[in-house]
Design a protein around this motif. Structure first.
Motif, PDB file in Angstrom:
ATOM      1  N   ARG A 213       0.824  -1.211   0.000  1.00 35.18           N
ATOM      2  CA  ARG A 213       0.000   0.000   0.000  1.00 35.18           C
ATOM      3  C   ARG A 213       0.860   1.263   0.000  1.00 35.18           C
ATOM      4  NH1 ARG A 213      -5.174  -0.606   3.758  1.00 35.18           N
ATOM      5  NH2 ARG A 213      -5.999   0.904   2.269  1.00 35.18           N
ATOM      6  N   ASP A 214       2.167   1.126   0.214  1.00 31.97           N
ATOM      7  CA  ASP A 214       3.045   2.274   0.016  1.00 31.97           C
ATOM      8  C   ASP A 214       3.772   2.181  -1.329  1.00 31.97           C
ATOM      9  OD1 ASP A 214       4.467   0.146   0.984  1.00 31.97           O
ATOM     10  OD2 ASP A 214       5.380   1.222   2.666  1.00 31.97           O
ATOM     11  N   GLY A 215       3.219   1.358  -2.233  1.00 33.41           N
ATOM     12  CA  GLY A 215       3.658   1.403  -3.623  1.00 33.41           C
ATOM     13  C   GLY A 215       4.900   0.611  -3.972  1.00 33.41           C
ATOM     14  N   VAL A 216       5.302  -0.313  -3.128  1.00 33.21           N
ATOM     15  CA  VAL A 216       6.487  -1.118  -3.430  1.00 33.21           C
ATOM     16  C   VAL A 216       6.059  -2.413  -4.126  1.00 33.21           C
ATOM     17  CG1 VAL A 216       8.453  -2.348  -2.428  1.00 33.21           C
ATOM     18  CG2 VAL A 216       7.689  -0.185  -1.421  1.00 33.21           C
ATOM     19  N   PRO A 217       6.565  -2.681  -5.336  1.00 34.96           N
ATOM     20  CA  PRO A 217       6.235  -3.948  -6.007  1.00 34.96           C
ATOM     21  C   PRO A 217       6.660  -5.132  -5.139  1.00 34.96           C
ATOM     22  CG  PRO A 217       7.370  -2.444  -7.501  1.00 34.96           C
ATOM     23  CD  PRO A 217       7.482  -1.852  -6.131  1.00 34.96           C
ATOM     24  N   PHE A 218       5.779  -6.130  -4.972  1.00 38.31           N
ATOM     25  CA  PHE A 218       6.038  -7.177  -3.982  1.00 38.31           C
ATOM     26  C   PHE A 218       5.875  -8.577  -4.578  1.00 38.31           C
ATOM     27  CE2 PHE A 218       4.319  -8.993   0.321  1.00 38.31           C
ATOM     28  CZ  PHE A 218       5.538  -9.594   0.578  1.00 38.31           C
ATOM     29  N   LEU A 219       4.684  -8.874  -5.101  1.00 41.39           N
ATOM     30  CA  LEU A 219       4.385 -10.228  -5.553  1.00 41.39           C
ATOM     31  C   LEU A 219       3.728 -10.185  -6.928  1.00 41.39           C
ATOM     32  CD1 LEU A 219       2.791 -11.444  -2.182  1.00 41.39           C
ATOM     33  CD2 LEU A 219       5.103 -11.994  -2.991  1.00 41.39           C
ATOM     34  N   ARG A 220       3.577 -11.363  -7.528  1.00 39.41           N
ATOM     35  CA  ARG A 220       2.840 -11.493  -8.785  1.00 39.41           C
ATOM     36  C   ARG A 220       1.799 -12.596  -8.624  1.00 39.41           C
ATOM     37  NH1 ARG A 220       4.203  -8.246 -13.693  1.00 39.41           N
ATOM     38  NH2 ARG A 220       5.629  -6.797 -12.673  1.00 39.41           N
ATOM     39  N   VAL A 224      -3.950 -19.450  -9.569  1.00 38.22           N
ATOM     40  CA  VAL A 224      -3.907 -19.982  -8.206  1.00 38.22           C
ATOM     41  C   VAL A 224      -2.494 -19.880  -7.607  1.00 38.22           C
ATOM     42  CG1 VAL A 224      -5.807 -21.599  -8.606  1.00 38.22           C
ATOM     43  CG2 VAL A 224      -3.440 -22.348  -8.988  1.00 38.22           C
ATOM     44  N   GLN A 225      -1.551 -19.413  -8.419  1.00 42.56           N
ATOM     45  CA  GLN A 225      -0.164 -19.342  -7.955  1.00 42.56           C
ATOM     46  C   GLN A 225       0.221 -17.919  -7.550  1.00 42.56           C
ATOM     47  OE1 GLN A 225       2.966 -19.724 -10.957  1.00 42.56           O
ATOM     48  NE2 GLN A 225       4.173 -20.993  -9.576  1.00 42.56           N
ATOM     49  N   THR A 226       1.085 -17.815  -6.551  1.00 42.98           N
ATOM     50  CA  THR A 226       1.700 -16.540  -6.199  1.00 42.98           C
ATOM     51  C   THR A 226       3.194 -16.663  -6.471  1.00 42.98           C
ATOM     52  OG1 THR A 226       0.071 -16.258  -4.445  1.00 42.98           O
ATOM     53  CG2 THR A 226       1.979 -14.795  -4.395  1.00 42.98           C
ATOM     54  N   GLN A 227       3.725 -15.662  -7.167  1.00 39.74           N
ATOM     55  CA  GLN A 227       5.145 -15.684  -7.538  1.00 39.74           C
ATOM     56  C   GLN A 227       5.853 -14.459  -6.969  1.00 39.74           C
ATOM     57  OE1 GLN A 227       4.668 -15.437 -11.814  1.00 39.74           O
ATOM     58  NE2 GLN A 227       5.029 -17.628 -12.016  1.00 39.74           N
ATOM     59  N   SER A 228       7.166 -14.478  -7.069  1.00 41.99           N
ATOM     60  CA  SER A 228       7.955 -13.330  -6.647  1.00 41.99           C
ATOM     61  C   SER A 228       7.830 -12.212  -7.674  1.00 41.99           C
ATOM     62  CB  SER A 228       9.427 -13.728  -6.513  1.00 41.99           C
ATOM     63  OG  SER A 228       9.962 -14.102  -7.764  1.00 41.99           O
ATOM     64  N   GLU A 229       7.931 -10.979  -7.205  1.00 42.68           N
ATOM     65  CA  GLU A 229       8.011  -9.843  -8.129  1.00 42.68           C
ATOM     66  C   GLU A 229       9.355  -9.876  -8.859  1.00 42.68           C
ATOM     67  OE1 GLU A 229       6.429  -7.404  -9.525  1.00 42.68           O
ATOM     68  OE2 GLU A 229       8.233  -6.410 -10.297  1.00 42.68           O
ATOM     69  N   THR A 230      10.397 -10.207  -8.135  1.00 41.12           N
ATOM     70  CA  THR A 230      11.732 -10.230  -8.734  1.00 41.12           C
ATOM     71  C   THR A 230      11.905 -11.457  -9.633  1.00 41.12           C
ATOM     72  OG1 THR A 230      12.529 -11.456  -6.816  1.00 41.12           O
ATOM     73  CG2 THR A 230      12.823  -9.059  -6.776  1.00 41.12           C
ATOM     74  N   TYR A 231      12.800 -11.345 -10.590  1.00 41.93           N
ATOM     75  CA  TYR A 231      13.244 -12.531 -11.315  1.00 41.93           C
ATOM     76  C   TYR A 231      14.396 -13.129 -10.524  1.00 41.93           C
ATOM     77  CZ  TYR A 231      10.842 -11.055 -15.671  1.00 41.93           C
ATOM     78  OH  TYR A 231       9.926 -10.704 -16.623  1.00 41.93           O
TER      79      TYR A 231
END
Lengths: 313, 336
Positions: A213-220, A224-231
């Motif tokens: 909510r403070d605008g930092v990219p976090f997840l993708r 049904v899957q949750t992934q990392s924002e980073t590669y």
């Protein structure tokens, strides 16, 4: 042909497409992989959501044939989540029918595959030598480790695997798989449920970004899957992976120029370039997305640890 | 129709010896607990048992006819397996009645060395189909499976028809969203792993940060998990219960799930009808008074069902009063 004569060079592999790419996109993608990359092994099939599978199931034989003609080894990956009657049937059929090699991603496949040589995917939770030994005894000859396994444990796994004649594969590029759920978070974001999702996940071919909510990219979110924002990107670590005997380096398909990504990792595994050059090239290809390697160093997965700070080798 | 106790065992949590005695006294048929280390999935500071405490607790439970189930339900990373082996040896020596396991290697070790001990398959193994469960039954002699909280009652009934072991389901407590044993969100954020360290959103990485605009941010590691206005009650920053921003949701929304508790009190009879053998109450991190009230209420309800009476569920519903509750996936697939 760019296959290797040096046994010391690990195989470059391409993991299954995690996203809901259209049939046309997939055909074009694999044509490029076949013609323009030194990738040795390609994993095909839908791993994340059984609802997506019918969209391209008919194309799979042709895609596989094309890849095989280009000298690639083709492996079919099974679903990570198996719950419904349909998912159970798909999984059992994969384990019992056909001659193609299979990568098992859910324990629902383990009984049916018994005795037949197979691979184990990163969702199988093979964390230690004891589990490896039990599953190798049932025909597993190649294992892709969980992305969160730290370097020292990877080294011990590679050692144990070598003694068992089992191959060890590690994800070296692409968003890290962080969680799966029975609920579809793509559908939820659009006020729908999994049953009436209308395949809204197709709109996000590299996952739907979730920021704090403070605008930092976090997840993708990917269905049904949750992934990392980073590669996740193991670059300086490739030399170490080679040294400890890791036999497969897995690239996960992302919405970037994967031909160029494969070229970087091919140069790296052959020792043709230094890691700083690889990092520069990769950062340029993946512009706008941060790279991470924290898991490998036993730290928070999103972090990027540089050689100066690392003490793994 | 009256049911015997074998079809409705009440399995209760204990994070301390005092909580274990409380649960036994309140009518638990069995208690699950763990050692003070990474070998169990609630490796929280100030929680769990020393070997001496477990010895005393097993004696207390056995003297009152209750069983003790030892949770060894995390995944040992290569190089650390000895810790799980020692925990299994110790549990066997201290006479626990069953081991709750997730890792195939840990299960194989116990089966080989303690073949007389029951193995229960933890929810952390994420076995959600008859084929998966049968793999564990046929190769590792698992006697009971704890089902993931993602199945509907008709699906549970179908599974029961096709497996050779008992079924345990959660009926009350925290409502986990992700497939258990397949979640690295905490490790991605903090460097501590749910699977390998038994940790979820560790308190040491939590920060409640007042912002200049009067809101309160709840943070885990370097990330803001939620932000609360002056009129809102700030929740604990568990990643899958936070609010985030997505392209179509600029205001911030519960991307995974709202902070709700699971309460299946209304479905007790249906679950027994579907073939569930044991009911699990979540909450090893909870206080003694919580354990006492929840266990007592479910004891009464289960006894009513066993005796063929309609259970009075008012007390059970009161347990979650003031908090949001859900029946999760159990009632309808729409949850998915």
């Amino acid at each position: 042909m760019m296959t290797s004569n040096l046994p010391a060079v690990a195989a470059l592999t391409l993991g299954p497409i995690a996203y809901h790419w259209s049939a046309e996109t997939r055909r074009d993608f694999y044509a490029k992989i076949a013609d323009e990359t030194p990738i040795d092994t390609v994993y095909l099939g839908e791993v994340i959501c059984s609802k997506r599978a019918p969209f391209f199931a008919n194309d799979l034989p042709e895609i596989a044939e094309r890849l095989i003609k280009a000298g690639k080894t083709v492996v079919f990956s099974s679903l990570a989540e198996v719950m419904t009657v349909r998912e159970r049937r798909i999984t059992t059929e994969m384990m019992t029918l056909g001659e193609a090699e299979v990568e098992v991603n859910n324990s629902a496949g383990l009984l049916a595959i018994d005795g037949r040589p197979h691979r184990l995917g990163p969702f199988m939770n093979v964390y230690n030598e004891e589990t490896l030994s039990v599953l190798a005894g049932r025909g597993a000859h190649h294992v892709c480790l969980p992305a969160e396994l730290p370097g020292p444990a990877v080294a011990l796994m590679a050692e144990a695997a070598a003694a068992l004649g089992v191959g060890i594969e590690v994800q070296v590029f692409g968003r890290a798989p962080l969680a799966t759920s029975a609920r579809c978070y793509h559908a939820r974001a659009h006020g729908r449920t999994k049953d009436n999702c209308r395949f809204v996940c197709e709109e996000d071919p590299d996952g739907m970004p979730l920021s704090t909510r403070d605008g930092v990219p976090f997840l993708r979110v990917n269905g049904v899957q949750t992934q990392s924002e980073t590669y996740l990107a193991l670059i300086e670590e490739i030399a170490y992976l080679k040294e400890i005997g890791v036999s497969g380096l897995r690239l996960m398909p992302q919405q970037v120029d994967m031909v160029s990504v494969a070229a970087v990792f091919d140069d790296l595994r052959r020792g043709m370039i230094e890691s700083n050059e690889a990092e520069e090239r990769l950062s340029e290809i993946c512009i706008g997305t941060r790279l991470s390697n924290g898991f490998f160093h036993g730290l928070a997965g999103y972090r990027r640890i540089t050689k100066a700070a690392a003490s793994f080798s | 129709m009256p049911l015997d106790s074998a079809t409705s065992e009440l399995v209760c949590p204990a994070g301390t010896p005092a909580a274990l005695r409380t649960a036994v006294d309140a009518g638990a048929d069995s208690i699950y607990c763990g050692f003070q280390n990474e070998t169990n999935a609630r490796n929280f500071p100030g929680l769990n048992f020393t070997p001496d405490q477990l010895a005393g607790s097993v004696a207390y439970a056995h003297s009152r006819g209750a069983k003790v189930l030892l949770a060894l339900n995390t995944y040992p990373p290569a190089g650390k397996f000895a810790l799980w082996r020692e925990a299994a040896d110790l549990g066997a020596k201290l006479n626990v009645d069953a081991f709750i396991v997730a890792d195939i290697g840990v299960a194989a070790y116990i089966k080989k060395n303690y073949p007389d001990r029951r193995l229960h398959l933890s929810v952390q193994a994420a076995a959600a189909s008859p084929e998966a469960i049968r793999y564990y039954c046929e190769t590792l002699a698992v006697k009971r499976v704890v089902l993931p909280r993602i199945l509907t009652i008709p699906e549970i009934r179908q599974i029961k028809r096709e497996i050779p072991c008992e079924i345990e389901t959660f009926i009350f407590g925290n409502h986990g969203l992700m497939v258990e044993g397949r979640c690295s969100l905490t490790n991605y954020t903090t460097g501590l792993s749910t699977n390998m360290d038994g940790v979820c959103s560790p308190a040491a990485d939590v920060e409640y940060r007042p912002e200049a605009d009067g809101t309160l941010s709840t943070r885990l590691g370097a990330f803001t998990i939620d932000r609360f206005g002056p009129d809102e009650t700030a929740g604990y920053p568990t990643i899958c219960k936070g609010r985030y921003i997505a392209p179509g949701r600029p205001e911030g929304y519960y991307a995974f799930e709202e902070p709700v508790s699971l309460n299946l009190a209304r479905l007790l009879s249906d679950l027994i009808g579907a073939g569930v053998n044991a009911f699990k109450i979540e909450g090893r991190q909870r206080s003694r008074s919580y354990v006492r009230s929840v266990v007592s209420a479910f004891r009464t309800a289960v006894d009513d069902v066993r005796a063929g009476r309609e259970p009075d569920i008012a007390d059970l519903l009161a347990l979650t009063e003031g908090r949001k509750e859900t029946q999760g996936a159990f009632e309808t697939k729409k949850w998915r």
